[in-house]
Design an enzyme around this catalytic site. Structure first.
Site, short mmCIF file in Angstrom:
data_model
loop_
_atom_site.label_atom_id
_atom_site.label_comp_id
_atom_site.label_asym_id
_atom_site.label_seq_id
_atom_site.Cartn_x
_atom_site.Cartn_y
_atom_site.Cartn_z
N ARG A 38 0.82 -1.22 0.00
CA ARG A 38 0.00 0.00 0.00
C ARG A 38 0.85 1.27 0.00
O ARG A 38 0.44 2.28 -0.57
CB ARG A 38 -0.95 -0.02 1.20
CG ARG A 38 -2.04 -1.05 1.00
CD ARG A 38 -2.87 -1.29 2.23
NE ARG A 38 -4.07 -2.05 1.87
CZ ARG A 38 -4.93 -2.53 2.74
NH1 ARG A 38 -4.76 -2.35 4.03
NH2 ARG A 38 -5.99 -3.21 2.33
N LYS A 199 -19.78 -17.91 -0.27
CA LYS A 199 -21.22 -17.81 -0.08
C LYS A 199 -21.91 -16.85 -1.03
O LYS A 199 -21.43 -15.75 -1.27
CB LYS A 199 -21.51 -17.33 1.34
CG LYS A 199 -21.24 -18.39 2.39
CD LYS A 199 -21.64 -17.86 3.75
CE LYS A 199 -21.61 -18.98 4.78
NZ LYS A 199 -22.01 -18.46 6.10
N GLY A 357 -9.72 -10.05 -1.49
CA GLY A 357 -8.57 -10.52 -0.71
C GLY A 357 -8.12 -11.91 -1.10
O GLY A 357 -6.95 -12.15 -1.43
N GLY A 380 -13.35 -4.01 0.11
CA GLY A 380 -14.72 -3.48 0.18
C GLY A 380 -15.06 -2.50 -0.95
O GLY A 380 -16.15 -2.54 -1.50
P1 ADP Z 1 -12.64 -12.84 -1.94
O1 ADP Z 1 -11.90 -12.61 -0.63
O2 ADP Z 1 -11.70 -12.87 -3.10
O3 ADP Z 1 -13.77 -11.86 -2.13
P2 ADP Z 1 -14.31 -14.88 -0.78
O4 ADP Z 1 -13.86 -14.45 0.58
O5 ADP Z 1 -15.70 -14.59 -1.17
O6 ADP Z 1 -13.29 -14.30 -1.88
O7 ADP Z 1 -14.15 -16.44 -0.93
C1 ADP Z 1 -12.95 -17.14 -0.72
C2 ADP Z 1 -13.16 -18.42 0.03
O8 ADP Z 1 -14.11 -19.27 -0.58
C3 ADP Z 1 -11.87 -19.19 0.13
O9 ADP Z 1 -11.46 -19.25 1.48
C4 ADP Z 1 -12.23 -20.57 -0.44
O10 ADP Z 1 -11.64 -21.63 0.28
C5 ADP Z 1 -13.73 -20.60 -0.29
N1 ADP Z 1 -14.34 -21.56 -1.19
C6 ADP Z 1 -14.25 -21.62 -2.52
N2 ADP Z 1 -14.89 -22.69 -3.02
C7 ADP Z 1 -15.41 -23.37 -1.96
C8 ADP Z 1 -16.18 -24.55 -1.81
N3 ADP Z 1 -16.55 -25.28 -2.87
N4 ADP Z 1 -16.52 -24.93 -0.55
C9 ADP Z 1 -16.12 -24.19 0.50
N5 ADP Z 1 -15.41 -23.06 0.43
C10 ADP Z 1 -15.05 -22.64 -0.79
#
Ligand code: ADP
Ligand code: MG
Length: 399
Positions: A38, A199, A357, A380
């Site tokens: 950063r 999710k 992230g 965010g």
């Molecule tokens: P970002 O931080 O890039 O926005 P998210 O926080 O929404 O991404 O999602 C990342 C998480 O989703 C990771 O920790 C990954 O392990 C989890 N994930 C991806 N696919 C699955 C799955 N099929 N079942 C459980 N967790 C999952």
């Protein structure tokens, strides 16, 4: 893109006091800064202004001190790291407004840089308080925001202050806004979006916005399970939000209406336990998942088909890994599609923008991050942009 003012629009820099909002919310361990990304991001803006003869006062928040001074969250802790990156000595001022800052400005020479104290030590910051902003602004001649990552919040140092001083986007902010505009604001079509992660509920607004504007919506990660379940697929013990069936149906209908193709996997990688290289690992069609199995990645056939989709596209925006990429071999689909996107970007046939992230970590794990057109570390604010929301800190820079 609504045009915003940049450093090129500042009438006079030399001899003036620049209040520059940067992101110094740095990862720390034992009082040491552990990652300087950063600081590196804002160095060009700080040095450009200093070298043009401004006195540069850096404004930033750190942690969540909730409107009170906190010795463990003072920005004095980042001074050494910032000095190192900038390659010059900088002053620390333990206030953000008032006489102490005014006196410091008196001591600074043109071209000098100072860091003001954590803006969140004062309740006016998060309250977006006009008087607090005016008190900060009183010690400056113009304001520059170089912290896109803080732009989704209307706080005194990102929003209210722009009502007090001529305000401009710094170089990092400018680069980020231009990249996001190429990806979603004014993209070359066809456009694909990859939305993965754990999710659906955490990214509903993103999905709802994207189905209206992209040509291909690629769903992966745990979210794909929720989509598959809503279509009647038995996803066994997978992470799944069954209660979101009506929401998923509404998203699919909206996609139909706007001509957006939603891609769900037709094969998946499953296991009966979530562990690295488990004995129960297998790949199967989505209709063959057993009751005790967990879907942990999308399958190789689906991944290959998605690569073919990207080959027909000119623009890609990506948020969320396709599988549980932290654990092998459930990184396979993410790594493979990231490599395809990186190769297409290198060839010049794809503009690729990614953020989030875990997404940034996953792309770097795949060795693909450097080849993407732009990778946003903004969290965010990046998601807010993907939701199509107007970001207060960005809107404030638009005349
Ligand atoms: P970002 O931080 O890039 O926005 P998210 O926080 O929404 O991404 O999602 C990342 C998480 O989703 C990771 O920790 C990954 O392990 C989890 N994930 C991806 N696919 C699955 C799955 N099929 N079942 C459980 N967790 C999952
Ligand atoms: Mg995450």
């Amino acid at each position: 893109m609504s045009s915003f003012r940049t450093l090129d629009d500042i009438e006079q820099v030399s001899g003036k006091v620049a209040l520059v909002r940067v992101d110094l919310n740095l990862p720390m361990n034992g009082g040491q800064v552990t990652d300087r990304t950063r600081i590196n991001a804002s160095a060009p803006t700080i040095l450009e202004l200093a070298d043009a003869g401004a006195k540069v006062l850096l404004l930033a928040h750190f942690g969540r001190p909730k409107g009170q001074r906190s010795s463990t969250q003072s920005l004095s802790m980042v001074v050494d790291a910032v000095q190192d990156v900038l390659g010059r000595e900088i002053m620390f001022v333990p206030e953000v407004a008032g006489d102490v800052v005014a006196q410091s400005v008196g001591i600074l020479r043109d071209g000098d840089v100072a860091i003001l104290e954590n803006t969140r030590f004062w309740p006016g910051e998060e309250a977006n308080d006009a008087e607090f902003a005016a008190a900060i602004a009183a010690n400056g001649d113009f304001y520059v925001n170089d912290a896109f990552s803080a732009a989704h919040r209307a706080h005194a140092s990102t929003e209210a202050i722009t009502h007090c001083l001529p305000s401009f986007a710094g170089r990092a902010m400018q680069k980020e806004l231009e990249a996001l505009d190429r990806a979603l604001g004014n993209p070359e079509k066809p456009v694909a979006a990859v939305v993965g992660g754990a999710k659906v509920s955490s990214k509903l607004a993103v999905l709802e916005h994207l189905v209206g504007i992209v040509d291909h919506l690629i769903i992966g990660g745990g979210m794909a399970n929720t989509f598959l379940a809503a279509r009647g697929v038995d996803v066994g013990k997978s992470l799944c939000e069954h209660e979101l069936k009506p929401t998923v149906e509404a998203i699919m209908e909206a996609a139909d209406r706007s001509g957006c193709t939603v891609h769900l996997p037709y094969d998946v990688v499953v296991a009966t336990e979530f562990a690295a290289n488990p004995a129960s690992l297998r790949t199967c069609n989505v209709h063959e998942v057993a009751a005790e199995e967990i879907i942990l990645d999308i399958g190789p056939q689906a991944t290959e088909a998605l690569g073919d989709v990207l080959k027909t596209c000119r623009t890609l925006v990506w948020n969320g890994p396709l599988g549980a990429f932290e654990t092998e071999p459930f990184d396979a689909a993410t790594v493979s599609l990231a490599k395809t996107a990186a190769a297409l970007t290198r060839e010049g046939s794809l503009v690729s923008v990614a953020g989030g992230g875990d997404t940034v970590a996953a792309l770097n794990h795949a060795g693909a991050g450097d080849d993407f057109t732009y990778v946003s570390t903004a969290g965010g604010a990046f998601l807010g942009w993907m939701e199509g929301r107007e970001l207060p800190g960005v809107a404030a820079l638009t005349p």
